[in-house]
Scaffold this active site. Structure first.
Site, PDB file in Angstrom:
ATOM      1  N   PRO A 154       0.821  -1.210   0.000  1.00  0.00           N
ATOM      2  CA  PRO A 154       0.000   0.000   0.000  1.00  0.00           C
ATOM      3  C   PRO A 154       0.856   1.262   0.000  1.00  0.00           C
ATOM      4  CG  PRO A 154      -0.508  -1.464   1.863  1.00  0.00           C
ATOM      5  CD  PRO A 154       0.748  -1.932   1.256  1.00  0.00           C
ATOM      6  N   GLU A 155       0.643   2.099  -0.988  1.00  0.00           N
ATOM      7  CA  GLU A 155       1.266   3.413  -1.045  1.00  0.00           C
ATOM      8  C   GLU A 155       0.130   4.440  -0.960  1.00  0.00           C
ATOM      9  OE1 GLU A 155       4.116   3.634  -4.319  1.00  0.00           O
ATOM     10  OE2 GLU A 155       4.427   1.486  -4.204  1.00  0.00           O
ATOM     11  N   HIS A 187      -3.936 -14.140   9.967  1.00  0.00           N
ATOM     12  CA  HIS A 187      -2.908 -13.198  10.415  1.00  0.00           C
ATOM     13  C   HIS A 187      -3.488 -11.978  11.110  1.00  0.00           C
ATOM     14  CE1 HIS A 187      -0.529 -15.750   7.869  1.00  0.00           C
ATOM     15  NE2 HIS A 187      -1.174 -15.360   6.798  1.00  0.00           N
ATOM     16  N   ARG A 223       3.018 -10.358   6.655  1.00  0.00           N
ATOM     17  CA  ARG A 223       4.461 -10.124   6.748  1.00  0.00           C
ATOM     18  C   ARG A 223       4.877  -9.271   7.931  1.00  0.00           C
ATOM     19  NH1 ARG A 223       5.860  -9.661   0.295  1.00  0.00           N
ATOM     20  NH2 ARG A 223       4.405 -11.293  -0.244  1.00  0.00           N
TER      21      ARG A 223
END
Length: 257
Positions: free
Chosen positions: A2-3, A86, A104
């Site tokens: 995500p940017e 997660h 991650r």
DNA sequence: ACGAGTACCTGGCAGC
DNA sequence: TGCTGCCAGGTACTCG
């Protein structure tokens, strides 16, 4: 990954869905996710007033001028409801649960907002600013575009796209760009980001970005360079032999000077 | 102060 | 088929 455009898309969904709701509780996932488990007790009982974005950070503003800062890292995803893999963090609100999922574990919850450069879509991010920030720098232009203290919200995808759009090779020492090139770059960044925001960000093949409602972005269909072997210009793309800022970099050896 | 490099982390995939 | 090992990348850190 995500940017700015992905985070902005998430922000809009969150603001719409959370504004006015009272925070009733929160739950932290495995402690390994947190360098220091955040203490968010002070948020309980307060009401969400707004959700803003600063670079790639999300800031949930609640009553009493308190804030909850979130960063999605590269695989972080927010979703309503407590189900999903997660799960690192849950925010319970009246009739709503916001889950933070992050395979991650590069994401952050309850962190301080660091010092960041200007928003690339603000009018203060202009050729004069960029020239001032870069004229004495020797690092590759791409590395500095991804430096959040120079301009906030740009990562590998949008740096790659913007440099292609501006016709500038990613390895060029930043300070050697001419003024017209800097102006072109500013314009390219704004154009690329505005378009990506409009299309709800990018959902690349491996990195499954989805907004909090599970919807993918649509900018990946309009990408000119990133993840392609042939550019939008029709030329075969090249990858830089050595990484820039530890990242692989694609460019067109003909169109980018 | 700057630039370069690396650790963190794990799913997915190439290659054997 | 099943294993190994490498890659992706945002941020924070170290080193020279």
């Amino acid at each position: 990954m995500p940017e700015l455009p992905e985070v902005e898309t998430v922000r809009r969904v969150l603001e719409e869905r959370l504004r006015g709701l009272r925070i009733t509780a929160y739950k932290l996932g495995q402690p390994t996710f947190y360098r220091r488990p955040p203490d968010l007790k002070h948020l309980i009982g307060s009401t969400v007033e707004f959700v803003r974005r600063r670079g790639k950070y999300l800031v949930v503003g609640v009553s009493g001028r308190r804030e909850l800062v979130l960063h999605l890292g590269m695989s972080g995803r927010l979703a309503f409801g407590a189900a999903g893999p997660h799960l690192r963090f849950q925010l319970m609100l009246q009739g709503e649960i916001l889950g933070f999922h992050d395979a991650r574990r590069f994401g952050r919850v309850g962190c301080p907002l660091p010092e960041l450069g200007p928003e690339p879509l603000d009018s203060c991010f202009d050729p004069a600013y960029l020239h001032k920030a870069l004229h004495d720098r020797k690092a590759p232009i791409k590395a500095l575009l991804m430096d959040q203290r120079i301009v906030a919200g740009i990562g590998n995808i949008y740096a790659t796209e913007s440099l292609f759009q501006a016709g500038i090779k990613p390895r060029r020492p930043a300070g050697r760009l001419s003024k017209p090139e800097m102006a072109r770059l500013v314009k390219a960044i704004k154009t690329v980001l505005r378009r990506a925001v409009k299309l709800g960000g990018s959902t690349l093949e491996d990195a499954a970005y989805l907004d909090p409602l599970g919807r993918p972005g649509r900018f990946q269909k309009r990408v000119s360079v990133y993840g392609r072997s042939v550019g939008a210009c029709g030329h075969a793309l090249k990858a830089t032999r050595k990484p820039i800022s530890g990242r692989t970099s694609l460019f067109c050896p003909i169109c980018q000077k």
